[in-house]
Structure formats: structure tokens, C-alpha cells
Motif scaffolding. Sequence first.
Motif, PDB file in Angstrom:
ATOM      1  N   ALA A   1     -56.479  21.024  -2.412  1.00 47.45           N
ATOM      2  CA  ALA A   1     -56.670  22.444  -2.235  1.00 47.45           C
ATOM      3  C   ALA A   1     -58.056  22.992  -2.176  1.00 47.45           C
ATOM      4  N   SER A   2     -58.623  23.568  -1.000  1.00 45.63           N
ATOM      5  CA  SER A   2     -59.876  23.725  -1.072  1.00 45.63           C
ATOM      6  C   SER A   2     -60.627  24.611  -2.025  1.00 45.63           C
ATOM      7  N   LEU A   3     -59.814  25.523  -2.824  1.00 47.01           N
ATOM      8  CA  LEU A   3     -60.465  26.435  -3.815  1.00 47.01           C
ATOM      9  C   LEU A   3     -60.521  25.620  -4.929  1.00 47.01           C
ATOM     10  N   ALA A   4     -60.181  24.291  -5.024  1.00 46.64           N
ATOM     11  CA  ALA A   4     -60.255  23.503  -6.313  1.00 46.64           C
ATOM     12  C   ALA A   4     -61.561  23.081  -6.251  1.00 46.64           C
ATOM     13  N   HIS A   5     -62.592  23.074  -5.084  1.00 43.21           N
ATOM     14  CA  HIS A   5     -63.993  22.156  -5.296  1.00 43.21           C
ATOM     15  C   HIS A   5     -64.817  23.151  -6.120  1.00 43.21           C
ATOM     16  N   PRO A   6     -65.627  22.159  -6.415  1.00 44.03           N
ATOM     17  CA  PRO A   6     -66.521  22.623  -7.629  1.00 44.03           C
ATOM     18  C   PRO A   6     -67.260  23.952  -7.183  1.00 44.03           C
ATOM     19  N   ASP A   7     -67.777  24.060  -6.200  1.00 41.26           N
ATOM     20  CA  ASP A   7     -68.785  25.053  -5.732  1.00 41.26           C
ATOM     21  C   ASP A   7     -67.881  26.459  -6.085  1.00 41.26           C
ATOM     22  N   LEU A   8     -66.534  26.440  -6.018  1.00 39.48           N
ATOM     23  CA  LEU A   8     -65.988  27.540  -6.311  1.00 39.48           C
ATOM     24  C   LEU A   8     -65.657  27.773  -8.075  1.00 39.48           C
ATOM     25  N   ASP A   9     -66.149  27.089  -8.889  1.00 37.46           N
ATOM     26  CA  ASP A   9     -66.062  27.281 -10.182  1.00 37.46           C
ATOM     27  C   ASP A   9     -66.523  28.720 -10.518  1.00 37.46           C
ATOM     28  N   PHE A  10     -67.633  29.167 -10.031  1.00 40.93           N
ATOM     29  CA  PHE A  10     -68.177  30.629 -10.249  1.00 40.93           C
ATOM     30  C   PHE A  10     -67.083  31.511  -9.966  1.00 40.93           C
ATOM     31  N   TRP A  11     -66.608  31.257  -8.760  1.00 35.95           N
ATOM     32  CA  TRP A  11     -65.324  32.318  -8.419  1.00 35.95           C
ATOM     33  C   TRP A  11     -64.253  32.308  -9.561  1.00 35.95           C
ATOM     34  N   TRP A  12     -63.754  31.387  -9.615  1.00 39.33           N
ATOM     35  CA  TRP A  12     -62.681  31.332 -10.778  1.00 39.33           C
ATOM     36  C   TRP A  12     -63.150  31.965 -12.081  1.00 39.33           C
ATOM     37  N   GLU A  13     -64.067  31.575 -12.618  1.00 35.52           N
ATOM     38  CA  GLU A  13     -64.847  32.008 -13.746  1.00 35.52           C
ATOM     39  C   GLU A  13     -64.866  33.553 -13.920  1.00 35.52           C
ATOM     40  N   LEU A  14     -65.479  34.207 -12.747  1.00 34.98           N
ATOM     41  CA  LEU A  14     -65.332  35.566 -12.649  1.00 34.98           C
ATOM     42  C   LEU A  14     -63.742  36.091 -12.966  1.00 34.98           C
ATOM     43  N   TRP A  15     -62.901  35.657 -12.349  1.00 38.51           N
ATOM     44  CA  TRP A  15     -61.682  36.120 -12.847  1.00 38.51           C
ATOM     45  C   TRP A  15     -61.255  35.786 -14.101  1.00 38.51           C
ATOM     46  N   GLU A  16     -61.322  34.557 -14.610  1.00 39.13           N
ATOM     47  CA  GLU A  16     -60.894  34.310 -16.046  1.00 39.13           C
ATOM     48  C   GLU A  16     -61.858  35.110 -17.065  1.00 39.13           C
ATOM     49  N   LYS A  17     -63.209  35.244 -16.800  1.00 37.54           N
ATOM     50  CA  LYS A  17     -63.741  36.101 -17.879  1.00 37.54           C
ATOM     51  C   LYS A  17     -63.095  37.513 -18.091  1.00 37.54           C
ATOM     52  N   GLU A  18     -62.549  38.000 -16.861  1.00 37.49           N
ATOM     53  CA  GLU A  18     -61.937  39.312 -16.811  1.00 37.49           C
ATOM     54  C   GLU A  18     -60.599  39.366 -17.355  1.00 37.49           C
ATOM     55  N   GLY A  19     -60.030  38.033 -17.759  1.00 34.09           N
ATOM     56  CA  GLY A  19     -58.796  38.033 -18.288  1.00 34.09           C
ATOM     57  C   GLY A  19     -57.583  37.375 -17.168  1.00 34.09           C
ATOM     58  N   TRP A  20     -58.070  37.347 -16.050  1.00 26.03           N
ATOM     59  CA  TRP A  20     -56.827  36.966 -14.891  1.00 26.03           C
ATOM     60  C   TRP A  20     -56.600  35.500 -15.057  1.00 26.03           C
ATOM     61  N   PHE A  21     -55.507  35.178 -14.588  1.00 20.76           N
ATOM     62  CA  PHE A  21     -54.939  33.844 -14.831  1.00 20.76           C
ATOM     63  C   PHE A  21     -54.814  33.187 -13.359  1.00 20.76           C
ATOM     64  N   SER A  22     -55.341  31.854 -13.207  1.00 23.44           N
ATOM     65  CA  SER A  22     -55.263  31.238 -12.277  1.00 23.44           C
ATOM     66  C   SER A  22     -54.291  29.914 -12.354  1.00 23.44           C
ATOM     67  N   LEU A  23     -53.157  30.017 -11.598  1.00 27.68           N
ATOM     68  CA  LEU A  23     -52.205  28.875 -11.595  1.00 27.68           C
ATOM     69  C   LEU A  23     -52.837  27.476 -11.043  1.00 27.68           C
ATOM     70  N   GLY A  24     -53.978  27.768 -10.472  1.00 29.99           N
ATOM     71  CA  GLY A  24     -54.513  26.386  -9.816  1.00 29.99           C
ATOM     72  C   GLY A  24     -55.402  25.866 -11.038  1.00 29.99           C
ATOM     73  N   ARG A  25     -56.201  26.545 -11.727  1.00 32.97           N
ATOM     74  CA  ARG A  25     -57.107  25.923 -12.800  1.00 32.97           C
ATOM     75  C   ARG A  25     -56.476  25.421 -13.973  1.00 32.97           C
ATOM     76  N   SER A  26     -55.218  26.181 -14.189  1.00 27.77           N
ATOM     77  CA  SER A  26     -54.547  26.144 -15.351  1.00 27.77           C
ATOM     78  C   SER A  26     -53.376  25.006 -15.178  1.00 27.77           C
ATOM     79  N   GLU A  27     -52.660  25.107 -14.119  1.00 33.84           N
ATOM     80  CA  GLU A  27     -51.299  24.375 -13.933  1.00 33.84           C
ATOM     81  C   GLU A  27     -51.643  23.416 -12.752  1.00 33.84           C
ATOM     82  N   ASN A  28     -52.723  23.211 -12.158  1.00 36.41           N
ATOM     83  CA  ASN A  28     -52.738  22.368 -10.989  1.00 36.41           C
ATOM     84  C   ASN A  28     -51.893  22.600  -9.772  1.00 36.41           C
ATOM     85  N   ARG A  29     -51.493  23.763  -9.409  1.00 33.50           N
ATOM     86  CA  ARG A  29     -50.539  24.227  -8.256  1.00 33.50           C
ATOM     87  C   ARG A  29     -50.840  25.753  -7.860  1.00 33.50           C
ATOM     88  N   ASP A  30     -50.276  25.792  -6.700  1.00 32.37           N
ATOM     89  CA  ASP A  30     -50.517  27.253  -6.277  1.00 32.37           C
ATOM     90  C   ASP A  30     -52.046  27.704  -6.287  1.00 32.37           C
TER      91      ASP A  30
END
Length: 273
Positions: free
Chosen positions: A235-264
Motif C-alpha cells: 500500500a502506498s499510504l503505508a509509506h513512512p512519509d505518510l505517518d504525519f497524515w495518519w497521525e492527524l486523523w488518529e489524534k482526532e479519534g479517527w480509525f485507520s484500518l491500515g495502521r491498526s489491522e494492516n488492510r484496507d
Amino acid sequence: MKTSDIRLIQKNLSEEGLYTGQTDGKRGPQTDKAVNAALSDRSQDLPDEWSEWPEKRKAVAYLQLICKDNDIDPGPIDGFYGPRTEDAANDLRVLQSTGTLPRPFADIEPVIANPHNFPIERKANLDTFYGKPCDIPLVKVPCPWTLRLDWDLGSTTDKITIHKKLADSLGHILEEAFSYYGPDGIRKHGLDRYGGSYNCRKKRGSMTSWSTHAWAIAIDWYPSKNKLKWRSDQASLAHPDLDFWWELWEKEGWFSLGRSENRDWMHVQGTRR
């Protein structure tokens, strides 16, 4: 063994000067002959009885050897294609195409936060917090950059339809992402490739369970490069450069299936798991 593994074998055999056929992922006599030649040169790295193995097992052994040559552990060089060898081959494919190994999923640590008290993803909880699926208050949140539909790049939008309760959170995330990545970074990472948000539908493969998209609390990003079953090594969105992107969502309480379950990896939603 997958077609992509055979292509990997053929590519490396070609680089060794042992194979002149097509890199077509089809293991035929020419590929088998080249594999035998390669293994003969590496007999000291193989069990004594390797020459008696079936041709397919020899091909797997060669795949294991080239993984080991690149400091990727395939397990024992035994010619058996198990999960460890499959993972090693996936890593080798990424290394040879990008020049770097994929980051192990175990190294990804999602931020655990829930400042807006998003509910656990169960229908009763979602109904109580958001309302009934397909019958919820919708708003259009402006996006600071132009979004291109991933399946039709000529179709664009500058707004995301989302549940009213998520509007402020989403707007904050988008503004922060644009400030950090800028127009060039947004395009580079495919964050302008939009997969949609509100969709009154059931979950894929289910006749009864509603998708979180039906509550307008989920968004898909860059689906073509982050398919449903793809893991972090694909998955392209798993790249380390996108950590900031996902952390923005997670700090707001949103849930990433990719970051938590390694799918979707395309999918993020305003719920907890």
C-alpha cells in the motif's frame, strides 16, 4: 508460488546471464534450465539432495537464495514455499523496484486518542451517536486541494460530503495536511486521488451489515494503490512519509484500518474498534 515470484526469478536469472527468455511469469523449460544452472553454481548453499528435487521446488530454492543474498531472511533454503518465503519474496520485490525495504508493520504505532468520544463500531452505537444509516445530517466540507476521482481522473471536486458531527474535525485535518505537505506533496503521495465518502450501501460481501460509509463517517483515499487486501508492503499510504497524515486523523479519534489491522489502507472512519 505466484506469477510475480516467477517474474522475480526470471529477472534475477537474466541479470546473472543465465536466462534470455521473456520475463513473463511462466515457468517453462528455459526457466527451469537456468534455475538448475544457478543452483549448480551454489550447490554449497543447498542440501546434498537438491538435484533430485522437482523443478518447482528448485525454483523456490533459487528464490530463497536471492532473498538471502539481499539480506532478507526466507527461512531454511529448502525449496518449500511457505509464509516466510512468501513474505521474503514480497520484500525483495519492493527492494528491487524501489531501492528500499518496506517498513515492517510491527514498527507502525497508531496514535490512540478519542477527543470527540467517537463510538465503538457497532450498529447500535453508531445509530445512537450518528443516527440511522442513510438518514443522517450531511454537510460538504471544503478541501484545500482539488480532489480527483481515482477511477476517473477527469472528474474533480473540492468538497467532501460527511456527517455533520465530523465536519469540524475533518476540516481541521485537511487544513493541517495541506499546510504540512503542500500542493506538491499532496500530489506526490496521491492524497488528491479520492475514493469517496458518503455511500448508502452495505459492507462488501454482506447482505445485512451496513458499511460505515452509509453513516457518512468514512473516507477512502487513493484506492487504486491501496486495495482492500493489500498490506503495508504494497500500500502506498503505508509509506513512512505518510505517518504525519495518519497521525492527524488518529489524534482526532479517527480509525485507520491500515495502521491498526494492516488492510484496507485507503480507509479511515470516525469510529473506534
